[in-house]
Enzyme design. Structure first.
Site, PDB file in Angstrom:
ATOM      1  N   THR A  42       0.608  -1.000  -0.030  1.00  0.00           N
ATOM      2  CA  THR A  42      -0.049  -0.051   0.127  1.00  0.00           C
ATOM      3  C   THR A  42       0.903   1.303  -0.032  1.00  0.00           C
ATOM      4  O   THR A  42       0.472   1.867  -0.666  1.00  0.00           O
ATOM      5  CB  THR A  42      -0.860  -0.043   1.382  1.00  0.00           C
ATOM      6  OG1 THR A  42      -1.752  -1.247   1.280  1.00  0.00           O
ATOM      7  CG2 THR A  42      -1.778   1.203   1.401  1.00  0.00           C
ATOM      8  N   GLU A  50       0.683   9.190  -6.431  1.00  0.00           N
ATOM      9  CA  GLU A  50       1.161  10.494  -6.277  1.00  0.00           C
ATOM     10  C   GLU A  50       1.957  11.009  -7.706  1.00  0.00           C
ATOM     11  O   GLU A  50       1.825  11.867  -8.351  1.00  0.00           O
ATOM     12  CB  GLU A  50       2.126  10.557  -5.204  1.00  0.00           C
ATOM     13  CG  GLU A  50       1.321  10.759  -3.965  1.00  0.00           C
ATOM     14  CD  GLU A  50       2.364  11.414  -2.768  1.00  0.00           C
ATOM     15  OE1 GLU A  50       2.395  12.585  -2.789  1.00  0.00           O
ATOM     16  OE2 GLU A  50       2.741  10.658  -1.901  1.00  0.00           O
ATOM     17  N   HIS A  76      -7.481   0.100  -0.945  1.00  0.00           N
ATOM     18  CA  HIS A  76      -6.727  -0.663  -1.505  1.00  0.00           C
ATOM     19  C   HIS A  76      -7.455  -1.930  -1.602  1.00  0.00           C
ATOM     20  O   HIS A  76      -7.258  -2.640  -0.469  1.00  0.00           O
ATOM     21  CB  HIS A  76      -5.232  -0.883  -0.907  1.00  0.00           C
ATOM     22  CG  HIS A  76      -4.293  -1.667  -1.456  1.00  0.00           C
ATOM     23  ND1 HIS A  76      -2.971  -1.655  -1.195  1.00  0.00           N
ATOM     24  CD2 HIS A  76      -4.205  -2.365  -2.581  1.00  0.00           C
ATOM     25  CE1 HIS A  76      -2.232  -2.386  -2.131  1.00  0.00           C
ATOM     26  NE2 HIS A  76      -2.887  -2.741  -3.015  1.00  0.00           N
TER      27      HIS A  76
END
Length: 138
Positions: A42, A50, A76
Site C-alpha cells: 500500500t 502521487e 486498497h
C-alpha cells in the site's frame, strides 16, 4: 500556476510491479513486513498514485513551482502480484487556490486495485526550501 491548470486534466500511468515494491521490501528493517506476502505494498501504491497526479500537472505549473502531497484517501481493494500490470488514472477534479484535488482509480487485469482522492499543494520551491532550512537549523 498557469491559467491552463483547470479541473478535467488527466494522466495515466502503467506500472509493472517489481519484487522490490512488494510488502516485504516496504521497510527493510521491519521483520513484520518481511513476513508478509509479496504483493504490491500500500505504501508503494500511494507513491505510484502521487506520481500519476504529478504527471497530470506537466506543463501547467510556473517555473519554480512544484507540488507536495498533503492528503491521501485511498482504498486498497485487491492485491497485485509481482509482474502484474497496474494502470493508474488520475483526474484533476478541483483547484482551490494552491490546493489541488485529484480523483484516482487504479486497476490491474483482474480487479479494481485502488480508488479515492489525493490532494496536493502548489509550493514555491525556493521559498519552501528556505523555510525548511530554518526548521532544520534550529
Amino acid at each position: 500556476m498557469k491559467a491552463s491548470l483547470r479541473p478535467g486534466l488527466t494522466a495515466q500511468l502503467e506500472y509493472v510491479v517489481p519484487a522490490e515494491r512488494t510488502v516485504p521490501y516496504l521497510l527493510p528493517e521491519s521483520e513484520e513486513f518481511k513476513a508478509l506476502p509479496p504483493v504490491l505494498a500500500t505504501g508503494f501504491l500511494v507513491g505510484i498514485v502521487e506520481w500519476t497526479c504529478i504527471r497530470v500537472l506537466a506543463g501547467h505549473l510556473d517555473d519554480g513551482e512544484q507540488t507536495l502531497g498533503i492528503h491521501v484517501d485511498l482504498s486498497h481493494e485487491a492485491p497485485t502480484p509481482v509482474g502484474g500490470l497496474l494502470t493508474v488514472q488520475a483526474e484533476l477534479s478541483n483547484v482551490d487556490r494552491r490546493q489541488l484535488t485529484f480523483t484516482v482509480h487504479a486497476f490491474d487485469d483482474a480487479a479494481t486495485v485502488c480508488r479515492g482522492s489525493h490532494r496536493r499543494a502548489i509550493i514555491d520551491t525556493e521559498r519552501f526550501l528556505a523555510r525548511m532550512s530554518k526548521r532544520t537549523a534550529s
